[in-house]
Design a protein around this motif. Structure first.
Motif, PDB file in Angstrom:
ATOM      1  N   GLU A 105      10.382 -11.423   0.061  1.00 45.88           N
ATOM      2  CA  GLU A 105      10.486 -12.114   1.355  1.00 45.88           C
ATOM      3  C   GLU A 105      10.666 -11.056   2.431  1.00 45.88           C
ATOM      4  N   PRO A 106       9.907 -11.121   3.520  1.00 44.80           N
ATOM      5  CA  PRO A 106       8.871 -12.130   3.788  1.00 44.80           C
ATOM      6  C   PRO A 106       7.652 -11.946   2.879  1.00 44.80           C
ATOM      7  N   LYS A 107       7.035 -13.068   2.502  1.00 45.79           N
ATOM      8  CA  LYS A 107       5.888 -13.014   1.598  1.00 45.79           C
ATOM      9  C   LYS A 107       4.685 -12.333   2.242  1.00 45.79           C
ATOM     10  N   ASN A 108       4.635 -12.373   3.574  1.00 50.85           N
ATOM     11  CA  ASN A 108       3.508 -11.769   4.305  1.00 50.85           C
ATOM     12  C   ASN A 108       3.868 -10.382   4.845  1.00 50.85           C
ATOM     13  N   ALA A 109       4.787  -9.693   4.180  1.00 52.87           N
ATOM     14  CA  ALA A 109       5.164  -8.342   4.615  1.00 52.87           C
ATOM     15  C   ALA A 109       3.917  -7.495   4.798  1.00 52.87           C
ATOM     16  N   LYS A 110       3.891  -6.731   5.860  1.00 50.00           N
ATOM     17  CA  LYS A 110       2.705  -5.949   6.207  1.00 50.00           C
ATOM     18  C   LYS A 110       2.809  -4.543   5.628  1.00 50.00           C
ATOM     19  N   ALA A 111       1.761  -4.112   4.970  1.00 51.58           N
ATOM     20  CA  ALA A 111       1.725  -2.762   4.415  1.00 51.58           C
ATOM     21  C   ALA A 111       1.622  -1.726   5.525  1.00 51.58           C
ATOM     22  N   LEU A 112       2.219  -0.580   5.314  1.00 56.15           N
ATOM     23  CA  LEU A 112       2.037   0.532   6.240  1.00 56.15           C
ATOM     24  C   LEU A 112       0.553   0.896   6.266  1.00 56.15           C
ATOM     25  N   TYR A 113       0.001   1.022   7.456  1.00 51.08           N
ATOM     26  CA  TYR A 113      -1.437   1.278   7.584  1.00 51.08           C
ATOM     27  C   TYR A 113      -1.847   2.553   6.844  1.00 51.08           C
ATOM     28  N   GLU A 114      -1.027   3.608   6.968  1.00 45.30           N
ATOM     29  CA  GLU A 114      -1.349   4.879   6.296  1.00 45.30           C
ATOM     30  C   GLU A 114      -1.397   4.715   4.783  1.00 45.30           C
ATOM     31  N   ALA A 115      -0.587   3.803   4.230  1.00 46.89           N
ATOM     32  CA  ALA A 115      -0.588   3.567   2.790  1.00 46.89           C
ATOM     33  C   ALA A 115      -1.890   2.896   2.349  1.00 46.89           C
ATOM     34  N   VAL A 116      -2.339   1.939   3.139  1.00 45.49           N
ATOM     35  CA  VAL A 116      -3.603   1.261   2.844  1.00 45.49           C
ATOM     36  C   VAL A 116      -4.759   2.257   2.855  1.00 45.49           C
ATOM     37  N   ILE A 117      -4.805   3.100   3.882  1.00 50.56           N
ATOM     38  CA  ILE A 117      -5.883   4.089   3.995  1.00 50.56           C
ATOM     39  C   ILE A 117      -5.813   5.096   2.852  1.00 50.56           C
ATOM     40  N   ALA A 118      -4.613   5.495   2.465  1.00 52.49           N
ATOM     41  CA  ALA A 118      -4.459   6.462   1.370  1.00 52.49           C
ATOM     42  C   ALA A 118      -5.069   5.921   0.074  1.00 52.49           C
ATOM     43  N   ILE A 119      -4.823   4.654  -0.228  1.00 51.25           N
ATOM     44  CA  ILE A 119      -5.401   4.048  -1.432  1.00 51.25           C
ATOM     45  C   ILE A 119      -6.910   3.940  -1.301  1.00 51.25           C
ATOM     46  N   ARG A 120      -7.366   3.556  -0.127  1.00 48.34           N
ATOM     47  CA  ARG A 120      -8.809   3.376   0.113  1.00 48.34           C
ATOM     48  C   ARG A 120      -9.567   4.686  -0.081  1.00 48.34           C
ATOM     49  N   GLU A 121      -8.936   5.795   0.288  1.00 44.96           N
ATOM     50  CA  GLU A 121      -9.621   7.093   0.228  1.00 44.96           C
ATOM     51  C   GLU A 121      -9.289   7.891  -1.026  1.00 44.96           C
ATOM     52  N   ALA A 122      -8.483   7.340  -1.912  1.00 49.19           N
ATOM     53  CA  ALA A 122      -8.011   8.093  -3.079  1.00 49.19           C
ATOM     54  C   ALA A 122      -9.099   8.330  -4.117  1.00 49.19           C
ATOM     55  N   ASP A 123      -8.917   9.399  -4.874  1.00 45.09           N
ATOM     56  CA  ASP A 123      -9.736   9.652  -6.066  1.00 45.09           C
ATOM     57  C   ASP A 123      -9.022   9.174  -7.324  1.00 45.09           C
ATOM     58  N   ILE A 124      -7.706   9.314  -7.335  1.00 46.11           N
ATOM     59  CA  ILE A 124      -6.877   8.833  -8.440  1.00 46.11           C
ATOM     60  C   ILE A 124      -5.690   8.076  -7.846  1.00 46.11           C
ATOM     61  N   VAL A 125      -5.383   6.909  -8.404  1.00 46.97           N
ATOM     62  CA  VAL A 125      -4.170   6.182  -8.049  1.00 46.97           C
ATOM     63  C   VAL A 125      -3.335   6.033  -9.315  1.00 46.97           C
ATOM     64  N   ILE A 126      -2.076   6.439  -9.219  1.00 43.01           N
ATOM     65  CA  ILE A 126      -1.174   6.400 -10.369  1.00 43.01           C
ATOM     66  C   ILE A 126      -0.060   5.402 -10.084  1.00 43.01           C
ATOM     67  N   LEU A 127       0.162   4.484 -11.016  1.00 47.87           N
ATOM     68  CA  LEU A 127       1.278   3.542 -10.945  1.00 47.87           C
ATOM     69  C   LEU A 127       2.340   3.993 -11.944  1.00 47.87           C
ATOM     70  N   GLY A 128       3.572   4.143 -11.469  1.00 53.30           N
ATOM     71  CA  GLY A 128       4.663   4.482 -12.368  1.00 53.30           C
ATOM     72  C   GLY A 128       4.762   5.970 -12.641  1.00 53.30           C
ATOM     73  N   PRO A 129       5.678   6.305 -13.579  1.00 48.60           N
ATOM     74  CA  PRO A 129       6.544   5.403 -14.333  1.00 48.60           C
ATOM     75  C   PRO A 129       7.708   4.949 -13.469  1.00 48.60           C
ATOM     76  N   GLY A 130       8.491   4.015 -13.997  1.00 42.08           N
ATOM     77  CA  GLY A 130       9.645   3.539 -13.246  1.00 42.08           C
ATOM     78  C   GLY A 130      10.011   2.129 -13.636  1.00 42.08           C
ATOM     79  N   SER A 131      11.075   1.631 -13.080  1.00 45.34           N
ATOM     80  CA  SER A 131      11.525   0.269 -13.374  1.00 45.34           C
ATOM     81  C   SER A 131      10.406  -0.711 -13.041  1.00 45.34           C
ATOM     82  N   LEU A 132       9.999  -1.480 -14.030  1.00 43.66           N
ATOM     83  CA  LEU A 132       8.807  -2.316 -13.897  1.00 43.66           C
ATOM     84  C   LEU A 132       8.928  -3.323 -12.755  1.00 43.66           C
ATOM     85  N   TYR A 133       9.986  -4.126 -12.789  1.00 37.85           N
ATOM     86  CA  TYR A 133      10.107  -5.226 -11.834  1.00 37.85           C
ATOM     87  C   TYR A 133      10.746  -4.827 -10.514  1.00 37.85           C
TER      88      TYR A 133
END
Length: 333
Positions: free
Chosen positions: A177-205
């Motif tokens: 909450e809020p369910k419509n939280a807005k992503a940081l614009y730079e974060a969106v662009i970073a994913i869009r332009e990435a060659d590799i995206v890594i998730l984790g490791p870390g607490s899952l939930y």
């Protein structure tokens, strides 16, 4: 070991390869320390749902984005003297500042003299000569909530594991909450332009999934042409992933994202000595097992290796080994 498809050619340098790492907690900062030995073209996207410890105090008292995970990532990528890192990680032992980190206070002061939290992060990164970028996933004040399998709703990241343990009911799902939280614009662009995206490791939930609950983040993860890699945890976590195997970790991520956002999973095949294993079992935690058939049925490729590193009687990922595997599998080095 199953090798991934190389994503760059020999004419392209490692530093031309854009790596994005998404998560939070100690797992994210651990991997960042390993990766920075190979490249400075790293962007860390960090959860802002933390509400416990010193970060939680500053969040509630000052109304700021919780600084703890951000601080750890900045220090992981910083090019600074050991004494400076020791100073910034120092926790006060008494008084009203007891258990508060000096680094948190440093970032809180930066926030006080900046127009917004992102500017504060940039300033701190500049002061500490950070190699790469550290980005909060959002500048919105996000609260993480969980629905347990018994129907109970739990509010607050730090309260979720406690409620699971007390009620003896596992997590059904988490939401923000809020369910419509807005992503940081730079974060969106970073994913869009990435060659590799890594998730984790870390607490899952509480470290990984909160990031993909920000709609723009999960959307970009689905659309990006980057290779998407999930680093599975080595040990289960009491109050979050009791009894989970690797495919159950993966399914939790995919179910919350609502789409396929993982191409490869890095799994651990290493073991720990019997005495340490016994201590973990006493704390109701165990090594995360995996079934290749289950993972293959999810159309996800597997990269295996012994990634165990024991530090101060705690099992961690060996950041150097993990980073080396990522480079060798996806980048020509």
């Amino acid at each position: 070991m199953m090798f991934g498809q190389k994503i760059i050619d020999y004419e392209k340098s490692i530093d031309d390869t854009k790596i994005v790492v998404i998560g939070g907690g100690t797992g994210l900062s651990t991997i960042l320390r390993g990766l920075k030995a190979f490249t400075s073209n790293i962007t860390a996207i960090v959860t802002v749902a933390d509400d416990g410890g010193g970060s939680g105090v500053l969040r509630h008292d000052l109304g700021m984005i919780p600084p703890g995970d951000i601080r750890n990532c900045i220090l992981a990528l910083a090019d600074t003297e050991p004494v400076m890192e020791e100073l910034l990680q120092y926790r006060f032992k008494e008084g009203i500042l007891k258990n508060q980190s000096f680094g948190n206070l440093f970032l809180a002061a930066m926030d006080g003299i900046s127009e917004n939290f992102m500017e504060a992060v940039r300033k701190m990164s500049y002061v500490l000569a950070v190699k790469g970028k550290v980005l909060p996933v959002s500048l919105d004040k996000i609260t993480l909530k969980a629905k347990l399998k018994n129907g109970q709703i739990v509010s607050g990241e730090s309260n979720i594991p406690k409620a699971v343990i007390e009620s003896r009911s596992g997590i059904d799902s988490v939401f923000i909450e809020p369910k419509n939280a807005k992503a940081l614009y730079e974060a969106v662009i970073a994913i869009r332009e990435a060659d590799i995206v890594i998730l984790g490791p870390g607490s899952l939930y509480t470290s990984i999934i909160p990031n993909i609950l920000v709609n723009e983040i999960s959307d970009e993860l689905y659309k990006t042409k980057a290779v998407k890699v999930y680093i599975s945890n080595i040990m289960t976590q009491r109050g979050e992933t009791d009894g989970y195997n690797v495919s159950e970790h993966i399914n939790a991520i995919l179910n919350h994202a609502g789409k396929d956002i993982i191409d490869y999973v890095i799994v651990n095949t290493g073991t720990i000595d019997k005495e340490l294993e016994k201590r973990y079992l006493e704390e109701e935690a165990s090594i995360v097992n995996f079934c290749e058939k289950e993972i293959n049925n999810l159309n996800i490729k597997i990269i295996k290796g012994d990634f165990v590193k024991v530090k101060n009687e705690h099992v961690r990922h060996d950041a150097d080994k993990i980073s080396s595997v990522i480079m060798k599998n996806f980048i020509d080095i």
